[in-house]
Write an enzyme that holds these catalytic residues in place. Structure first.
Site, PDB file in Angstrom:
ATOM      1  N   THR A  92       9.281   4.484  -7.345  1.00  0.00           N
ATOM      2  CA  THR A  92       9.989   4.743  -8.618  1.00  0.00           C
ATOM      3  C   THR A  92       9.204   5.569  -9.518  1.00  0.00           C
ATOM      4  O   THR A  92       8.955   5.096 -10.411  1.00  0.00           O
ATOM      5  CB  THR A  92      10.366   3.337  -9.142  1.00  0.00           C
ATOM      6  OG1 THR A  92       9.170   2.646  -9.288  1.00  0.00           O
ATOM      7  CG2 THR A  92      11.545   2.853  -8.421  1.00  0.00           C
ATOM      8  N   GLU A 158       6.247  -6.633  -7.184  1.00  0.00           N
ATOM      9  CA  GLU A 158       4.845  -6.950  -6.451  1.00  0.00           C
ATOM     10  C   GLU A 158       3.903  -6.566  -7.635  1.00  0.00           C
ATOM     11  O   GLU A 158       3.784  -5.550  -8.283  1.00  0.00           O
ATOM     12  CB  GLU A 158       4.794  -5.887  -5.232  1.00  0.00           C
ATOM     13  CG  GLU A 158       3.510  -5.600  -4.634  1.00  0.00           C
ATOM     14  CD  GLU A 158       2.931  -6.824  -4.027  1.00  0.00           C
ATOM     15  OE1 GLU A 158       3.601  -7.295  -2.946  1.00  0.00           O
ATOM     16  OE2 GLU A 158       2.157  -7.324  -4.550  1.00  0.00           O
ATOM     17  N   ASN A 218       2.296  -4.751 -16.785  1.00  0.00           N
ATOM     18  CA  ASN A 218       1.775  -3.317 -16.895  1.00  0.00           C
ATOM     19  C   ASN A 218       1.452  -2.859 -18.431  1.00  0.00           C
ATOM     20  O   ASN A 218       0.559  -2.432 -18.589  1.00  0.00           O
ATOM     21  CB  ASN A 218       2.517  -2.432 -15.964  1.00  0.00           C
ATOM     22  CG  ASN A 218       2.046  -2.681 -14.449  1.00  0.00           C
ATOM     23  OD1 ASN A 218       1.037  -3.457 -14.156  1.00  0.00           O
ATOM     24  ND2 ASN A 218       2.538  -1.792 -13.603  1.00  0.00           N
ATOM     25  N   LEU A 260     -10.939  -4.668 -20.715  1.00  0.00           N
ATOM     26  CA  LEU A 260     -11.469  -4.408 -21.937  1.00  0.00           C
ATOM     27  C   LEU A 260     -12.847  -3.302 -21.863  1.00  0.00           C
ATOM     28  O   LEU A 260     -13.651  -3.584 -22.308  1.00  0.00           O
ATOM     29  CB  LEU A 260     -12.071  -5.696 -22.761  1.00  0.00           C
ATOM     30  CG  LEU A 260     -11.895  -5.476 -24.098  1.00  0.00           C
ATOM     31  CD1 LEU A 260     -10.703  -5.169 -24.637  1.00  0.00           C
ATOM     32  CD2 LEU A 260     -12.755  -6.713 -24.980  1.00  0.00           C
ATOM     33  N   GLY A 267      -4.917   5.505 -15.113  1.00  0.00           N
ATOM     34  CA  GLY A 267      -3.956   6.669 -14.407  1.00  0.00           C
ATOM     35  C   GLY A 267      -3.293   6.223 -13.247  1.00  0.00           C
ATOM     36  O   GLY A 267      -2.980   4.852 -13.163  1.00  0.00           O
ATOM     37  N   CYS A 270       1.160   3.688 -11.222  1.00  0.00           N
ATOM     38  CA  CYS A 270       1.893   2.955 -11.908  1.00  0.00           C
ATOM     39  C   CYS A 270       1.897   2.818 -13.540  1.00  0.00           C
ATOM     40  O   CYS A 270       2.822   2.935 -14.040  1.00  0.00           O
ATOM     41  CB  CYS A 270       1.482   1.398 -11.174  1.00  0.00           C
ATOM     42  SG  CYS A 270       2.052   1.128  -9.581  1.00  0.00           S
ATOM     43  N   LYS A 273       3.425   5.756 -15.573  1.00  0.00           N
ATOM     44  CA  LYS A 273       5.026   5.916 -15.572  1.00  0.00           C
ATOM     45  C   LYS A 273       5.718   4.699 -15.850  1.00  0.00           C
ATOM     46  O   LYS A 273       6.870   4.656 -16.408  1.00  0.00           O
ATOM     47  CB  LYS A 273       5.344   6.280 -13.879  1.00  0.00           C
ATOM     48  CG  LYS A 273       4.794   5.547 -12.873  1.00  0.00           C
ATOM     49  CD  LYS A 273       6.030   4.874 -12.231  1.00  0.00           C
ATOM     50  CE  LYS A 273       5.660   3.876 -11.035  1.00  0.00           C
ATOM     51  NZ  LYS A 273       6.517   3.139 -10.805  1.00  0.00           N
ATOM     52  N   ARG A 340      -2.640  10.066  -7.681  1.00  0.00           N
ATOM     53  CA  ARG A 340      -1.558  10.280  -8.618  1.00  0.00           C
ATOM     54  C   ARG A 340      -1.754  10.153 -10.159  1.00  0.00           C
ATOM     55  O   ARG A 340      -2.453   8.938 -10.279  1.00  0.00           O
ATOM     56  CB  ARG A 340      -0.105   9.141  -8.347  1.00  0.00           C
ATOM     57  CG  ARG A 340       0.531   9.431  -7.013  1.00  0.00           C
ATOM     58  CD  ARG A 340       1.524   8.465  -6.561  1.00  0.00           C
ATOM     59  NE  ARG A 340       1.048   7.379  -6.312  1.00  0.00           N
ATOM     60  CZ  ARG A 340       1.615   6.395  -5.685  1.00  0.00           C
ATOM     61  NH1 ARG A 340       2.833   6.362  -5.696  1.00  0.00           N
ATOM     62  NH2 ARG A 340       1.006   5.360  -5.366  1.00  0.00           N
TER      63      ARG A 340
HETATM   64  N1  LIG Z   1       0.906   1.423  -5.395  1.00  0.00           N
HETATM   65  C1  LIG Z   1       0.684   0.260  -6.350  1.00  0.00           C
HETATM   66  O1  LIG Z   1      -0.375  -0.291  -6.295  1.00  0.00           O
HETATM   67  C2  LIG Z   1       1.990  -0.478  -6.392  1.00  0.00           C
HETATM   68  C3  LIG Z   1       1.917  -1.908  -6.976  1.00  0.00           C
HETATM   69  C4  LIG Z   1       2.948  -2.541  -7.434  1.00  0.00           C
HETATM   70  C5  LIG Z   1       4.117  -2.190  -7.488  1.00  0.00           C
HETATM   71  N2  LIG Z   1       4.354  -1.022  -7.065  1.00  0.00           N
HETATM   72  C6  LIG Z   1       5.651  -0.284  -7.003  1.00  0.00           C
HETATM   73  O2  LIG Z   1       5.757  -0.076  -5.788  1.00  0.00           O
HETATM   74  C7  LIG Z   1       6.948   0.916  -5.389  1.00  0.00           C
HETATM   75  C8  LIG Z   1       6.387   1.823  -4.482  1.00  0.00           C
HETATM   76  O3  LIG Z   1       5.169   2.426  -4.705  1.00  0.00           O
HETATM   77  P1  LIG Z   1       4.133   2.890  -3.709  1.00  0.00           P
HETATM   78  O4  LIG Z   1       3.108   3.029  -4.822  1.00  0.00           O
HETATM   79  O5  LIG Z   1       4.132   2.322  -2.600  1.00  0.00           O
HETATM   80  O6  LIG Z   1       4.642   4.293  -3.512  1.00  0.00           O
HETATM   81  P2  LIG Z   1       4.440   5.401  -2.310  1.00  0.00           P
HETATM   82  O7  LIG Z   1       4.972   6.624  -2.828  1.00  0.00           O
HETATM   83  O8  LIG Z   1       3.089   5.567  -1.585  1.00  0.00           O
HETATM   84  O9  LIG Z   1       5.460   4.960  -1.151  1.00  0.00           O
HETATM   85  C9  LIG Z   1       6.831   4.983  -1.450  1.00  0.00           C
HETATM   86  C10 LIG Z   1       7.380   5.272  -0.064  1.00  0.00           C
HETATM   87  O10 LIG Z   1       8.805   5.236   0.290  1.00  0.00           O
HETATM   88  C11 LIG Z   1       9.534   6.044   0.914  1.00  0.00           C
HETATM   89  N3  LIG Z   1      10.774   6.375   0.774  1.00  0.00           N
HETATM   90  C12 LIG Z   1      11.389   7.223  -0.128  1.00  0.00           C
HETATM   91  N4  LIG Z   1      12.574   7.094  -0.080  1.00  0.00           N
HETATM   92  C13 LIG Z   1      12.869   6.487   0.938  1.00  0.00           C
HETATM   93  C14 LIG Z   1      14.057   5.826   1.436  1.00  0.00           C
HETATM   94  N5  LIG Z   1      15.634   6.403   1.118  1.00  0.00           N
HETATM   95  N6  LIG Z   1      14.072   4.889   2.615  1.00  0.00           N
HETATM   96  C15 LIG Z   1      12.702   4.410   2.961  1.00  0.00           C
HETATM   97  N7  LIG Z   1      11.723   5.149   2.627  1.00  0.00           N
HETATM   98  C16 LIG Z   1      11.794   5.711   1.560  1.00  0.00           C
HETATM   99  C17 LIG Z   1       8.405   7.160   0.799  1.00  0.00           C
HETATM  100  O11 LIG Z   1       8.454   8.295   2.075  1.00  0.00           O
HETATM  101  C18 LIG Z   1       7.063   6.662   0.753  1.00  0.00           C
HETATM  102  O12 LIG Z   1       6.436   6.374   1.890  1.00  0.00           O
HETATM  103  C19 LIG Z   1       7.051   1.588  -6.850  1.00  0.00           C
HETATM  104  O13 LIG Z   1       8.282   1.204  -7.509  1.00  0.00           O
HETATM  105  C20 LIG Z   1       5.552   1.323  -7.607  1.00  0.00           C
HETATM  106  O14 LIG Z   1       5.925   1.308  -8.796  1.00  0.00           O
HETATM  107  C21 LIG Z   1       3.252   0.122  -6.597  1.00  0.00           C
END
Ligand SMILES: NC(=O)c1ccc[n+]([C@@H]2O[C@H](COP(=O)([O-])OP(=O)(O)OC[C@H]3O[C@@H](n4cnc5c(N)ncnc54)[C@H](O)[C@@H]3O)[C@@H](O)[C@H]2O)c1
Length: 443
Positions: A92, A158, A218, A260, A267, A270, A273, A340
């Site tokens: 997202t 998560e 966050n 702190l 950055g 998460c 954004k 990112r």
């Molecule tokens: N990375 C973190 O530490 C973390 C922690 C907590 C929450 N989140 C949240 O989790 C979500 C995912 O984050 P991330 O860091 O894993 O992102 P990411 O970009 O690493 O992974 C997203 C995955 O989704 C896939 N995808 C996109 N469209 C799709 C679809 N229609 N069907 C199936 N797969 C599809 C992409 O190909 C990609 O592999 C976000 O909302 C983020 O804010 C991330």
């Protein structure tokens, strides 16, 4: 085993969150099918290669594949036929040209899966979304799923941290179950049984509260980081030392020392954004004032990047153009290859834009950095990029940078000048070795 004992799980979206989730759930004993639209990623995962750098994940992936409990696919039909509980873990990101979250992927995942849900099933959102998304998607799901009202949506955000993702997934400090029925809660309890038995507390909420828990958490963390960095700005003006200030504040147990840590700021995929999307959503809802401070939190954070560039310039006596600068770090934080919105690369690119000859090294994120920013130069080790450097700038607090010997480094650079963007080096030690040492918020 009956459905309630051990639901079959799908994980839609196998990025940082989803790959870890799928692997860990299989390691806990569940039958798991991971799905992504990225065929290359799925091929890698299926062959046992982790697409991300995450400590402990490769070993667990191999084990899970060997157990036969973990498989991967790109087919929504297969996922719909297989799963009892479907976790939505897609990205997202921030929308281009707006602070809002881009919900294209979440919508596509739900719309892709729903037509294949022809029996009772639970769809669980784990992605971070603006409040109100789950309610809207509940309607979409019911309209498109052949099973109609037999398909329910829950939201269970998560909280994992990159670098600790495996442990955070296996032993989260809490599980938040945003549900619309007792049945949904039962399914979630079944899907997280070993995690709950291990001791992670469950907080049951409604859908909107669950969505908010994530962005509220966050926002709090980002605020704490920017708070101490705002203090660093004051320290810089009056010649005080923000490190001592932070140490003294941390001893107040009403405040505590975590998050702190003054420095280059946050950055990643998460925090930046998420606070922007939260502020944007609050404005849409007419309560923008309640979180307008997040705009300031964001600005303080951005200013730290600019200030780091200024410090390098000061050390170079203003002669940034054509100076050789060694940039240590590219990932947004250590123990991750995630670049990112990485402050490190932002600083490196700005220095490059000012005409400096910047060479970047990172223990894990070089591949990602090279692909994203081919205009920068890269090297194979911390010492390698420092050869002939007029200044070194530490941008990501990897352990190996902390451990570097100032004399060994001093032997390869052109000038002993270092900016510690993360407050991880011992200033006295470096100064004693003849280095000009500078850090944000310190004299
Ligand atoms: N990375 C973190 O530490 C973390 C922690 C907590 C929450 N989140 C949240 O989790 C979500 C995912 O984050 P991330 O860091 O894993 O992102 P990411 O970009 O690493 O992974 C997203 C995955 O989704 C896939 N995808 C996109 N469209 C799709 C679809 N229609 N069907 C199936 N797969 C599809 C992409 O190909 C990609 O592999 C976000 O909302 C983020 O804010 C991330």
């Amino acid at each position: 085993m009956s459905f309630i004992d051990s639901p079959r799980l799908t994980v839609i979206g196998t990025g940082y969150l989803g790959a870890t989730h799928a692997v860990c759930m299989a390691a806990l004993g569940y039958e798991v099918l991971g799905l992504d639209v990225d065929e290359e990623k799925i091929a890698k995962l299926a062959s046992g290669e982790s697409p991300i750098f995450e400590p402990g994940l490769p070993e667990l992936l191999t084990k899970a594949l060997d157990s036969g409990r973990l498989r991967f696919t790109t087919s929504f039909a297969e996922a719909g036929a297989f799963g009892d509980v479907h976790f939505i873990c897609v990205g997202t990101p921030q929308q281009a040209g707006s602070d809002a979250a881009d919900l294209t992927y979440v919508d596509a995942a739900v719309r892709g899966l729903a037509p294949h849900l022809d029996r009772r099933a639970l769809v669980v959102g784990r992605s971070t979304v603006p409040v109100g998304t789950a309610e809207r998607l509940t309607g979409v799901l019911r309209d498109l799923a052949p099973a109609g009202n037999d398909v329910e949506l829950a939201w269970s955000p998560e909280f994992l941290r990159e670098g600790f993702a495996v442990d955070d997934t296996l032993h989260p400090d809490r599980l938040v179950f945003g549900v619309a029925s007792d049945w949904a809660e039962q399914q979630l309890r079944a899907a997280f049984k070993p995690v709950i038995e291990y001791g992670s507390p469950v907080v049951r909420t409604d859908l909107a509260t669950a969505e908010l828990v994530k962005v509220a958490a966050n926002s709090y963390l980002a605020t704490k980081i920017s708070y101490i960095n705002a203090m660093a700005e004051i320290c810089e003006t009056v010649g005080a030392d923000v490190k001592d200030l932070a140490d003294a504040l941390a001893l107040d147990d009403r405040i505590g020392g975590r998050f702190l840590k003054p420095g280059l700021g946050f950055g990643g995929g998460c925090l930046p954004k998420d606070i922007r999307a939260f502020a944007h959503r609050a404005e849409e809802l007419g309560v923008g004032q309640s979180v307008s401070f997040l705009r300031e939190v964001d600005k303080i954070n951005q200013r730290r990047r600019a200030r780091t560039v200024d410090l390098v310039g000061e050390l170079l006596g203003g002669r940034v153009a054509s100076a050789r600068v060694a940039a240590w770090g590219a990932a947004f934080k250590p123990n991750s290859d995630d670049i990112r919105d990485a402050p490190a690369l932002d600083v490196a690119r700005t220095l490059h834009g000012l005409g400096a000859d910047v060479r970047v090294y990172d223990p894990a994120a070089l591949g990602n950095a090279r692909r994203a920013f081919p205009e920068l130069s890269y090297g194979e080790s911390a010492l390698d990029v420092a050869r002939g450097a007029d200044a070194v700038v530490l941008l990501t607090e990897w352990a190996e940078f902390r451990e570097i010997d100032p004399d060994a480094l001093g032997a390869v650079v052109a000038h002993r000048r270092i900016v510690d963007g993360r407050h991880v080096l011992k200033a006295e030690r470096w100064r004693a070795a003849g280095w000009e040492y500078r850090a944000l918020g310190r004299p």
